[in-house]
Write a protein that holds these residues in place. Sequence first.
Motif, PDB file in Angstrom:
ATOM      1  N   GLY A 193       0.914  -1.429   0.295  1.00 22.75           N
ATOM      2  CA  GLY A 193       0.220   0.238   0.002  1.00 22.75           C
ATOM      3  C   GLY A 193       0.611   1.233  -0.137  1.00 22.75           C
ATOM      4  N   THR A 194       2.157   1.095  -0.004  1.00 18.65           N
ATOM      5  CA  THR A 194       3.222   2.413  -0.633  1.00 18.65           C
ATOM      6  C   THR A 194       3.125   2.190  -0.991  1.00 18.65           C
ATOM      7  OG1 THR A 194       3.549   1.808   2.130  1.00 18.65           O
ATOM      8  CG2 THR A 194       5.693   3.242   0.712  1.00 18.65           C
ATOM      9  N   ASN A 195       3.512   3.738  -1.965  1.00 20.68           N
ATOM     10  CA  ASN A 195       3.810   4.310  -2.836  1.00 20.68           C
ATOM     11  C   ASN A 195       5.049   4.536  -3.323  1.00 20.68           C
ATOM     12  OD1 ASN A 195       3.708   5.807  -6.013  1.00 20.68           O
ATOM     13  ND2 ASN A 195       2.894   7.521  -5.522  1.00 20.68           N
ATOM     14  N   LEU A 196       6.245   3.205  -3.738  1.00 11.62           N
ATOM     15  CA  LEU A 196       7.621   3.663  -3.144  1.00 11.62           C
ATOM     16  C   LEU A 196       8.309   5.330  -4.493  1.00 11.62           C
ATOM     17  CD1 LEU A 196       8.726   0.413  -2.818  1.00 11.62           C
ATOM     18  CD2 LEU A 196       8.634   2.261  -1.183  1.00 11.62           C
ATOM     19  N   ALA A 197       7.097   5.129  -5.548  1.00  7.70           N
ATOM     20  CA  ALA A 197       7.408   6.442  -5.940  1.00  7.70           C
ATOM     21  C   ALA A 197       7.174   7.609  -5.646  1.00  7.70           C
ATOM     22  CB  ALA A 197       6.628   6.088  -8.319  1.00  7.70           C
ATOM     23  N   ASP A 198       6.451   7.765  -4.991  1.00  6.07           N
ATOM     24  CA  ASP A 198       6.165   8.720  -3.568  1.00  6.07           C
ATOM     25  C   ASP A 198       6.822  10.195  -4.410  1.00  6.07           C
ATOM     26  OD1 ASP A 198       5.421  10.889  -1.202  1.00  6.07           O
ATOM     27  OD2 ASP A 198       4.036  10.622  -1.579  1.00  6.07           O
ATOM     28  N   PRO A 199       7.197  10.912  -4.609  1.00  7.51           N
ATOM     29  CA  PRO A 199       7.784  12.330  -4.137  1.00  7.51           C
ATOM     30  C   PRO A 199       8.985  12.185  -3.606  1.00  7.51           C
ATOM     31  CG  PRO A 199       6.331  12.684  -5.422  1.00  7.51           C
ATOM     32  CD  PRO A 199       5.719  11.816  -5.189  1.00  7.51           C
ATOM     33  N   VAL A 200       8.090  11.950  -2.233  1.00  6.43           N
ATOM     34  CA  VAL A 200       8.682  12.307  -0.786  1.00  6.43           C
ATOM     35  C   VAL A 200       9.834  11.756  -0.482  1.00  6.43           C
ATOM     36  CG1 VAL A 200       8.272  12.536   1.771  1.00  6.43           C
ATOM     37  CG2 VAL A 200       6.409  13.593   0.053  1.00  6.43           C
ATOM     38  N   LEU A 201       9.674  10.371  -1.081  1.00  6.85           N
ATOM     39  CA  LEU A 201      10.297   8.582  -1.008  1.00  6.85           C
ATOM     40  C   LEU A 201      11.455   9.034  -1.973  1.00  6.85           C
ATOM     41  CD1 LEU A 201       7.642   6.050  -0.108  1.00  6.85           C
ATOM     42  CD2 LEU A 201       8.959   7.205   1.221  1.00  6.85           C
ATOM     43  N   VAL A 202      10.719   9.618  -2.621  1.00  9.41           N
ATOM     44  CA  VAL A 202      11.551   9.268  -4.204  1.00  9.41           C
ATOM     45  C   VAL A 202      13.392  10.190  -3.434  1.00  9.41           C
ATOM     46  CG1 VAL A 202      12.635   9.629  -6.069  1.00  9.41           C
ATOM     47  CG2 VAL A 202      10.642   8.730  -5.319  1.00  9.41           C
ATOM     48  N   GLU A 203      12.498  11.881  -2.940  1.00  6.54           N
ATOM     49  CA  GLU A 203      13.001  12.461  -2.414  1.00  6.54           C
ATOM     50  C   GLU A 203      14.083  12.696  -1.665  1.00  6.54           C
ATOM     51  OE1 GLU A 203      13.050  17.225  -0.392  1.00  6.54           O
ATOM     52  OE2 GLU A 203      11.929  16.905  -2.113  1.00  6.54           O
ATOM     53  N   ILE A 204      13.701  11.741  -0.732  1.00  2.00           N
ATOM     54  CA  ILE A 204      14.216  11.693   0.973  1.00  2.00           C
ATOM     55  C   ILE A 204      15.444   9.847   0.525  1.00  2.00           C
ATOM     56  CG2 ILE A 204      13.961  10.132   2.998  1.00  2.00           C
ATOM     57  CD1 ILE A 204      11.416  11.856   3.284  1.00  2.00           C
ATOM     58  N   ALA A 205      15.066   9.071  -0.215  1.00  2.00           N
ATOM     59  CA  ALA A 205      15.898   8.060  -0.835  1.00  2.00           C
ATOM     60  C   ALA A 205      16.979   8.631  -1.291  1.00  2.00           C
ATOM     61  CB  ALA A 205      15.469   6.863  -1.581  1.00  2.00           C
ATOM     62  N   LYS A 206      17.259   9.662  -2.134  1.00  2.00           N
ATOM     63  CA  LYS A 206      17.697  10.391  -3.051  1.00  2.00           C
ATOM     64  C   LYS A 206      19.188  11.301  -2.010  1.00  2.00           C
ATOM     65  CE  LYS A 206      16.041  10.860  -7.653  1.00  2.00           C
ATOM     66  NZ  LYS A 206      15.601  11.844  -8.683  1.00  2.00           N
ATOM     67  N   ALA A 207      18.631  11.441  -1.626  1.00  2.00           N
ATOM     68  CA  ALA A 207      19.419  12.278  -0.211  1.00  2.00           C
ATOM     69  C   ALA A 207      20.450  11.358   0.090  1.00  2.00           C
ATOM     70  CB  ALA A 207      18.671  13.337   0.487  1.00  2.00           C
ATOM     71  N   HIS A 208      19.797  10.022   0.942  1.00  3.51           N
ATOM     72  CA  HIS A 208      20.874   8.889   1.474  1.00  3.51           C
ATOM     73  C   HIS A 208      21.404   8.282   0.732  1.00  3.51           C
ATOM     74  CE1 HIS A 208      19.557  10.928   5.469  1.00  3.51           C
ATOM     75  NE2 HIS A 208      18.634  10.906   4.781  1.00  3.51           N
ATOM     76  N   ALA A 209      20.731   8.196  -1.411  1.00  2.00           N
ATOM     77  CA  ALA A 209      22.095   7.223  -2.332  1.00  2.00           C
ATOM     78  C   ALA A 209      21.495   5.611  -1.402  1.00  2.00           C
ATOM     79  CB  ALA A 209      23.575   6.830  -2.170  1.00  2.00           C
ATOM     80  N   VAL A 210      19.740   5.672  -0.772  1.00  2.00           N
ATOM     81  CA  VAL A 210      19.333   3.963  -1.329  1.00  2.00           C
ATOM     82  C   VAL A 210      18.125   4.256  -1.446  1.00  2.00           C
ATOM     83  CG1 VAL A 210      20.158   3.940   1.074  1.00  2.00           C
ATOM     84  CG2 VAL A 210      17.715   5.123   1.329  1.00  2.00           C
ATOM     85  N   THR A 211      17.400   3.698  -1.650  1.00  2.00           N
ATOM     86  CA  THR A 211      16.402   3.155  -2.705  1.00  2.00           C
ATOM     87  C   THR A 211      14.597   3.166  -1.297  1.00  2.00           C
ATOM     88  OG1 THR A 211      15.298   0.470  -1.508  1.00  2.00           O
ATOM     89  CG2 THR A 211      16.772   0.919  -3.801  1.00  2.00           C
ATOM     90  N   PRO A 212      13.502   3.938  -1.918  1.00  2.00           N
ATOM     91  CA  PRO A 212      12.177   3.882  -1.492  1.00  2.00           C
ATOM     92  C   PRO A 212      11.637   3.464  -0.378  1.00  2.00           C
ATOM     93  CG  PRO A 212      12.787   5.264  -3.784  1.00  2.00           C
ATOM     94  CD  PRO A 212      13.613   4.061  -3.801  1.00  2.00           C
ATOM     95  N   ALA A 213      12.452   2.067  -0.546  1.00  2.00           N
ATOM     96  CA  ALA A 213      12.158   0.779   0.095  1.00  2.00           C
ATOM     97  C   ALA A 213      13.019   0.781   1.181  1.00  2.00           C
ATOM     98  CB  ALA A 213      12.005  -0.313  -0.702  1.00  2.00           C
ATOM     99  N   GLN A 214      14.054   1.513   1.416  1.00  2.00           N
ATOM    100  CA  GLN A 214      14.852   0.806   2.142  1.00  2.00           C
ATOM    101  C   GLN A 214      14.549   2.040   3.720  1.00  2.00           C
ATOM    102  OE1 GLN A 214      18.823   0.934   0.072  1.00  2.00           O
ATOM    103  NE2 GLN A 214      19.675  -0.356   1.553  1.00  2.00           N
ATOM    104  N   VAL A 215      13.765   3.444   2.144  1.00  2.00           N
ATOM    105  CA  VAL A 215      13.812   4.605   3.707  1.00  2.00           C
ATOM    106  C   VAL A 215      12.559   4.082   4.523  1.00  2.00           C
ATOM    107  CG1 VAL A 215      12.260   6.757   2.871  1.00  2.00           C
ATOM    108  CG2 VAL A 215      14.447   5.946   2.080  1.00  2.00           C
ATOM    109  N   VAL A 216      11.561   3.329   3.593  1.00  2.00           N
ATOM    110  CA  VAL A 216      10.478   3.034   4.395  1.00  2.00           C
ATOM    111  C   VAL A 216      10.866   2.154   5.499  1.00  2.00           C
ATOM    112  CG1 VAL A 216       7.539   1.788   4.117  1.00  2.00           C
ATOM    113  CG2 VAL A 216       8.791   3.567   2.244  1.00  2.00           C
ATOM    114  N   LEU A 217      11.684   0.860   5.461  1.00  2.00           N
ATOM    115  CA  LEU A 217      12.129   0.686   6.207  1.00  2.00           C
ATOM    116  C   LEU A 217      12.926   0.919   7.538  1.00  2.00           C
ATOM    117  CD1 LEU A 217      13.175  -2.818   4.395  1.00  2.00           C
ATOM    118  CD2 LEU A 217      10.613  -2.110   5.244  1.00  2.00           C
ATOM    119  N   ARG A 218      13.331   1.949   7.031  1.00  2.00           N
ATOM    120  CA  ARG A 218      13.789   2.534   8.082  1.00  2.00           C
ATOM    121  C   ARG A 218      14.012   3.464   8.641  1.00  2.00           C
ATOM    122  NH1 ARG A 218      19.097   2.910  11.198  1.00  2.00           N
ATOM    123  NH2 ARG A 218      18.434   4.521  11.706  1.00  2.00           N
TER     124      ARG A 218
END
Length: 189
Positions: free
Chosen positions: A120-145
């Motif tokens: 149910g998580t949109n891994l293409a959501d701009p918030v997740l994508v932006e945060i993932a890019k800032a940490h050089a990780v995937t949006p899925a990793q951002v959600v788990l973190r």
Amino acid sequence: MFLTTKLPSGRADRERATLAASLRALGTDHVDLWLVHSPPPGRKLCHVWQEFLTLRDQGRTRAVGVSNYSLAQIDRLAEVTGEAPAVNQIPWSPARHDPALLAAHAERGVAVEGYSPLKGTNLADPVLVEIAKAHAVTPAQVVLRWHLEHGITVIPKSVHPERIAANFDLMRFSLAPDQVARIDTLSRR
């Protein structure tokens, strides 16, 4: 390694045999955590919980918990037996984020273990994508973190070795409080 198993639905009144079979299958004399998979109906709710506490006290499991229980059901267990579960395993993701529910579990001393963290998580959501890019990780990793930042034990599911490896690679970065707050806003609650 932390070994967890569950009492399957429909196995109420067969707790001892079920745990014994699980221990044999796992090749161990105890597990770290044993969960009631889902609330048994009616009077069995507290009976099963009391049996879990007894088996824990006998050393067959270090801790006992539940899965998919409501706060009212947790309160009932504590009222009848004097002891709340160590854990309530429930679906949890940014879309399901509910600070009041987290706080209510904390007030009861019950840890939240989140399953289906990416469902149910949109891994293409701009918030997740932006945060993932800032940490050089995937949006899925951002959600788990994000789960870890909230103190939630998270259990993602995957059969793909590369995703399993990425799911474990969460300790090399952390989220800033403002990033956590931005992800919190993705809640549909």
